[in-house]
Design a protein around this motif. Structure first.
Motif, PDB file in Angstrom:
ATOM      1  N   ALA A  51      10.905 -15.906   1.503  1.00 23.85           N
ATOM      2  CA  ALA A  51      10.502 -17.101   0.738  1.00 23.85           C
ATOM      3  C   ALA A  51      10.401 -16.824  -0.755  1.00 23.85           C
ATOM      4  CB  ALA A  51       9.179 -17.631   1.257  1.00 23.85           C
ATOM      5  N   GLY A  52      10.722 -15.585  -1.161  1.00 26.16           N
ATOM      6  CA  GLY A  52      10.756 -15.285  -2.595  1.00 26.16           C
ATOM      7  C   GLY A  52       9.456 -14.768  -3.177  1.00 26.16           C
ATOM      8  N   GLY A  53       8.484 -14.403  -2.355  1.00 19.55           N
ATOM      9  CA  GLY A  53       7.240 -13.824  -2.879  1.00 19.55           C
ATOM     10  C   GLY A  53       7.508 -12.466  -3.514  1.00 19.55           C
ATOM     11  N   ALA A  54       6.625 -12.077  -4.432  1.00 21.02           N
ATOM     12  CA  ALA A  54       6.792 -10.775  -5.092  1.00 21.02           C
ATOM     13  C   ALA A  54       6.497  -9.660  -4.097  1.00 21.02           C
ATOM     14  CB  ALA A  54       5.834 -10.688  -6.273  1.00 21.02           C
ATOM     15  N   SER A  55       7.204  -8.528  -4.249  1.00 21.49           N
ATOM     16  CA  SER A  55       6.970  -7.417  -3.326  1.00 21.49           C
ATOM     17  C   SER A  55       5.596  -6.799  -3.612  1.00 21.49           C
ATOM     18  CB  SER A  55       8.062  -6.361  -3.474  1.00 21.49           C
ATOM     19  OG  SER A  55       8.083  -5.895  -4.796  1.00 21.49           O
ATOM     20  N   CYS A  56       5.033  -6.144  -2.574  1.00 22.46           N
ATOM     21  CA  CYS A  56       3.662  -5.615  -2.673  1.00 22.46           C
ATOM     22  C   CYS A  56       3.533  -4.557  -3.778  1.00 22.46           C
ATOM     23  CB  CYS A  56       3.233  -5.006  -1.340  1.00 22.46           C
ATOM     24  SG  CYS A  56       3.675  -5.988   0.090  1.00 22.46           S
ATOM     25  N   ILE A  57       4.618  -3.778  -3.985  1.00 24.75           N
ATOM     26  CA  ILE A  57       4.554  -2.661  -4.932  1.00 24.75           C
ATOM     27  C   ILE A  57       4.298  -3.140  -6.360  1.00 24.75           C
ATOM     28  CG2 ILE A  57       7.017  -2.552  -5.524  1.00 24.75           C
ATOM     29  CD1 ILE A  57       6.863   0.466  -5.343  1.00 24.75           C
ATOM     30  N   SER A  58       4.543  -4.437  -6.623  1.00 24.10           N
ATOM     31  CA  SER A  58       4.284  -4.979  -7.962  1.00 24.10           C
ATOM     32  C   SER A  58       2.834  -4.750  -8.371  1.00 24.10           C
ATOM     33  CB  SER A  58       4.538  -6.488  -7.992  1.00 24.10           C
ATOM     34  OG  SER A  58       5.820  -6.806  -7.545  1.00 24.10           O
ATOM     35  N   CYS A  59       1.928  -4.851  -7.409  1.00 23.23           N
ATOM     36  CA  CYS A  59       0.490  -4.786  -7.732  1.00 23.23           C
ATOM     37  C   CYS A  59      -0.289  -3.761  -6.901  1.00 23.23           C
ATOM     38  CB  CYS A  59      -0.163  -6.150  -7.517  1.00 23.23           C
ATOM     39  SG  CYS A  59       0.579  -7.479  -8.467  1.00 23.23           S
ATOM     40  N   HIS A  60       0.339  -3.221  -5.851  1.00 22.15           N
ATOM     41  CA  HIS A  60      -0.412  -2.341  -4.946  1.00 22.15           C
ATOM     42  C   HIS A  60       0.316  -1.009  -4.755  1.00 22.15           C
ATOM     43  CE1 HIS A  60      -3.074  -5.616  -3.728  1.00 22.15           C
ATOM     44  NE2 HIS A  60      -2.001  -6.388  -3.609  1.00 22.15           N
ATOM     45  N   SER A  61      -0.477  -0.030  -4.329  1.00 27.83           N
ATOM     46  CA  SER A  61       0.068   1.286  -4.041  1.00 27.83           C
ATOM     47  C   SER A  61      -0.247   1.667  -2.594  1.00 27.83           C
ATOM     48  CB  SER A  61      -0.546   2.305  -4.999  1.00 27.83           C
ATOM     49  OG  SER A  61       0.301   3.402  -5.139  1.00 27.83           O
ATOM     50  N   MET A  62       0.479   2.656  -2.099  1.00 23.92           N
ATOM     51  CA  MET A  62       0.203   3.206  -0.764  1.00 23.92           C
ATOM     52  C   MET A  62       0.233   4.725  -0.866  1.00 23.92           C
ATOM     53  SD  MET A  62      -0.250   0.984   1.741  1.00 23.92           S
ATOM     54  CE  MET A  62       0.383   1.546   3.323  1.00 23.92           C
ATOM     55  N   HIS A  63      -0.232   5.384   0.184  1.00 23.30           N
ATOM     56  CA  HIS A  63      -0.300   6.854   0.150  1.00 23.30           C
ATOM     57  C   HIS A  63       1.074   7.483  -0.042  1.00 23.30           C
ATOM     58  CE1 HIS A  63       1.383   7.643   4.210  1.00 23.30           C
ATOM     59  NE2 HIS A  63       1.043   6.375   4.353  1.00 23.30           N
ATOM     60  N   ASP A  64       2.135   6.780   0.406  1.00 25.28           N
ATOM     61  CA  ASP A  64       3.467   7.390   0.350  1.00 25.28           C
ATOM     62  C   ASP A  64       4.421   6.646  -0.586  1.00 25.28           C
ATOM     63  OD1 ASP A  64       3.542   5.114   1.856  1.00 25.28           O
ATOM     64  OD2 ASP A  64       4.687   5.951   3.529  1.00 25.28           O
ATOM     65  N   THR A  65       3.870   5.870  -1.546  1.00 29.02           N
ATOM     66  CA  THR A  65       4.745   5.198  -2.509  1.00 29.02           C
ATOM     67  C   THR A  65       5.369   6.264  -3.409  1.00 29.02           C
ATOM     68  OG1 THR A  65       3.186   3.366  -2.478  1.00 29.02           O
ATOM     69  CG2 THR A  65       4.878   3.313  -4.183  1.00 29.02           C
ATOM     70  N   PRO A  66       6.697   6.207  -3.621  1.00 30.74           N
ATOM     71  CA  PRO A  66       7.374   7.319  -4.291  1.00 30.74           C
ATOM     72  C   PRO A  66       7.064   7.428  -5.792  1.00 30.74           C
ATOM     73  CG  PRO A  66       8.907   5.506  -3.925  1.00 30.74           C
ATOM     74  CD  PRO A  66       7.624   5.127  -3.254  1.00 30.74           C
ATOM     75  N   ALA A  67       7.436   8.573  -6.353  1.00 31.62           N
ATOM     76  CA  ALA A  67       7.453   8.855  -7.801  1.00 31.62           C
ATOM     77  C   ALA A  67       6.203   8.383  -8.544  1.00 31.62           C
ATOM     78  CB  ALA A  67       8.708   8.277  -8.418  1.00 31.62           C
ATOM     79  N   LEU A  68       6.323   7.348  -9.359  1.00 30.23           N
ATOM     80  CA  LEU A  68       5.214   6.907 -10.208  1.00 30.23           C
ATOM     81  C   LEU A  68       4.207   6.028  -9.470  1.00 30.23           C
ATOM     82  CD1 LEU A  68       7.267   6.139 -13.448  1.00 30.23           C
ATOM     83  CD2 LEU A  68       5.710   8.051 -13.074  1.00 30.23           C
ATOM     84  N   GLY A  69       4.384   5.862  -8.192  1.00 29.23           N
ATOM     85  CA  GLY A  69       3.432   5.105  -7.391  1.00 29.23           C
ATOM     86  C   GLY A  69       3.630   3.603  -7.496  1.00 29.23           C
ATOM     87  N   GLY A  70       2.693   2.885  -6.861  1.00 28.27           N
ATOM     88  CA  GLY A  70       2.773   1.423  -6.874  1.00 28.27           C
ATOM     89  C   GLY A  70       1.942   0.837  -7.996  1.00 28.27           C
ATOM     90  N   GLY A  71       1.871  -0.498  -8.024  1.00 29.81           N
ATOM     91  CA  GLY A  71       1.113  -1.190  -9.057  1.00 29.81           C
ATOM     92  C   GLY A  71      -0.375  -0.967  -8.914  1.00 29.81           C
ATOM     93  N   ARG A  72      -1.105  -1.271 -10.004  1.00 27.19           N
ATOM     94  CA  ARG A  72      -2.566  -1.083  -9.999  1.00 27.19           C
ATOM     95  C   ARG A  72      -3.312  -2.353 -10.371  1.00 27.19           C
ATOM     96  NH1 ARG A  72      -4.059   3.236  -7.070  1.00 27.19           N
ATOM     97  NH2 ARG A  72      -2.324   4.687  -7.168  1.00 27.19           N
ATOM     98  N   LEU A  73      -2.622  -3.464 -10.302  1.00 28.36           N
ATOM     99  CA  LEU A  73      -3.332  -4.716 -10.570  1.00 28.36           C
ATOM    100  C   LEU A  73      -4.274  -5.018  -9.402  1.00 28.36           C
ATOM    101  CD1 LEU A  73      -3.303  -6.909 -12.826  1.00 28.36           C
ATOM    102  CD2 LEU A  73      -1.896  -8.282 -11.305  1.00 28.36           C
ATOM    103  N   GLY A  74      -3.821  -4.688  -8.199  1.00 27.65           N
ATOM    104  CA  GLY A  74      -4.641  -4.841  -6.998  1.00 27.65           C
ATOM    105  C   GLY A  74      -4.988  -3.471  -6.438  1.00 27.65           C
TER     106      GLY A  74
END
Lengths: 284, 226
Positions: free
Chosen positions: A154-177
């Motif tokens: 439906a075109g929602g933004a991907s989670c990595i835009s604002c969130h991180s996970m334990h295994d998100t690569p390289a510079l990690g995920g977003g930190r807004l959330g």
């Protein structure tokens, strides 16, 4: 004179614009968008309690209104019933204040809950989600959705835009959330998390997903990925931040170097050639 | 003042006041004081440090501003570009590099104007105020990039719809209501800078001498014998 008129006009414009921003959303819509991610009416407990027959609980209507206006203040004030609800929800996440919450809005919501509680099947009973076991393919697809390599239909933004996970690569995920490694635990399990993702209830996520809801299939995959991550150590933000800053500094230094290389003879070459052409033999 | 009312003031009323001020005063100044549309170059007064201040600043701020404008105009394209983490990181690191370049150049501009007596003399209070606003805006932008990543993604998903809602005259403050304070500060200061724009040397942005790009080079020389 003209300055005075402009100033007065500006002030009037500001006051009128501010005063006329009325919130016209009705109670069922408001409940659907802001409450259903954690509560049902007659559908059982999610992250928050089932609200059926709310008016019959041991606290009165005034207490309910105070709680809706500022849940954190009531809980932190040491109220025993508020503490009971908070502990039953995991004791970690405070119920947020609904957007644009006023006393009138709280009254309307309580009336709506009363009316829906009298029905045999409320429209807010909640959705039913599959109980089938998660597979490796589900978890893999969930990670792809999180990182954005598989875009939400439906075109929602991907989670990595604002969130991180334990295994998100390289510079990690977003930190807004917040980091979502432990989100299954925080939101009290698979069913609650699935319900929450149908209409994410935070003020930041709500406007994004209001017009771009996730499908049941996408929610299933994401929950599979989140459930598999429970118990792992969340990612470390400061290391990623320092790496990002260093890369930015290197990039900026590189750009300065490029400018210097491009215009090394900036004080000489253009003017010298022009003077040579315009007056040959006029200089040594 | 409740948070709700404050948000309505800062993200609905203030933007309209600033945008209308920008439009009206920009036109009025051009009609009444056309010759004041200039950045009043100080290169003749000091040319040693000029390059290291002005060039990084201009290349930095032009790229960063263009990035914001692109994310505002074509947010879906930015989200599509960011759909692979590596591309997201490339975009964010590049944006941060140009942001830092802006900071280096802007600090250079301020130090040069402050330390050189001749240039300090031709620098007005409005100039200093503008430099302070741009400095705060640059620092807050870099802070947002570092502490609330990934801005290119959430700008496209949250701030672009908010800005469009302003331009479509149906302001929707829900997109920004829960943003961190630093992001809110950056947005408010951006609108204040837009409102302040027509009173400052920034108007030179609107009269860039584009013919410089294609006209033949000219050399300015003394006519008399030296």
């Amino acid at each position: 004179m003209s300055r005075s008129i402009m100033l007065r006009g500006t002030v009037v414009l500001a006051v009128v614009l501010t005063a006329t921003m009325a919130d016209a959303q009705d109670s069922p819509d408001y409940f659907r968008q802001n409450c259903m991610n954690c509560h049902t009416i007659g559908g059982g407990r999610l992250t928050g309690p089932d609200l059926k027959d709310l008016s019959k609980r041991r606290v009165g209507r005034d207490w309910m209104i105070d709680f809706l206006l500022n849940p954190k203040a009531v809980i932190d004030a040491g109220d025993s019933y508020a503490q009971e609800i908070f502990d039953a929800s995991g004791g970690k996440v405070y119920m947020p204040v609904g957007p644009g919450m006023t006393k009138q809005r709280a009254e309307d919501l309580l009336d709506l809950i009363d009316a829906e509680s009298k029905l045999e099947k409320s429209q807010f009973k909640g959705r039913q989600f599959s109980n089938k076991p998660f597979t490796t393919a589900d978890r893999k697809r969930g990670r792809q959705i999180f990182e954005g390599t598989q875009q939400l239909k439906a075109g929602g933004a991907s989670c990595i835009s604002c969130h991180s996970m334990h295994d998100t690569p390289a510079l990690g995920g977003g930190r807004l959330g917040p980091d979502l490694t432990e989100v299954v635990t925080r939101l009290k399990g698979r069913k609650s998390l699935s319900a929450w993702l149908v209409a994410p209830g935070t003020e930041t996520m709500q406007p994004i997903f209001k017009g771009h809801p996730m499908s049941d299939d996408e929610i299933h995959s994401l929950v599979a990925y989140f459930e598999a991550s429970a118990g792992k150590s969340p990612s470390e933000p400061s290391a990623n931040r320092i790496a990002l800053l260093l890369m930015g500094l290197v990039g900026a230094a590189g750009l300065v170097f490029v400018f210097d290389s491009l215009w090394k003879r900036r004080f000489h070459n253009v003017r010298r050639q022009l003077v040579d052409v315009s007056s040959p033999g006029d200089h040594p | 003042m409740s948070q709700h009312f404050l948000d309505q003031f800062l993200f609905v009323a203030l933007p309209y006041v600033c945008l209308f001020t920008f439009l009206l005063v920009t036109v009025a100044r051009y009609r009444m004081q056309s010759y004041s549309y200039s950045s009043l170059s100080s290169q003749f007064l000091e040319n040693e440090h000029h390059f290291w201040a002005v060039v990084p600043f201009h290349y930095g701020i032009l790229v960063v501003t263009a990035g914001h404008l692109i994310a505002f105009l074509i947010p879906r394209t930015i989200l599509a570009w960011n759909s692979h983490p590596l591309r997201l990181y490339v975009l964010e690191v590049s944006a941060l590099a140009f942001g830092l370049l802006t900071l280096v150049g802007l600090v250079g501009v301020i130090v040069r104007r402050f330390s050189n007596t001749k240039i300090r003399t031709v620098t007005t209070f409005t100039d200093w105020l503008l430099f302070a606003m741009l400095l705060l805006q640059t620092i807050s932008g870099i802070s947002v990039a570092l502490f609330h990543p990934w801005g290119s993604a959430w700008f496209a998903s949250n701030l672009s719809p908010y800005l469009w809602s302003i331009f479509k005259l149906g302001p929707d403050v829900t997109y920004v209501a829960a943003m961190p304070h630093m992001v809110k500060f950056h947005i408010v200061l951006a609108f204040l800078t837009i409102g302040f724009f027509p009173f400052t040397r920034l108007v030179h942005v609107l009269v860039i001498p584009n013919p410089f790009l294609w006209r033949k080079p000219q050399v300015v020389r003394w006519y008399r014998k030296r």
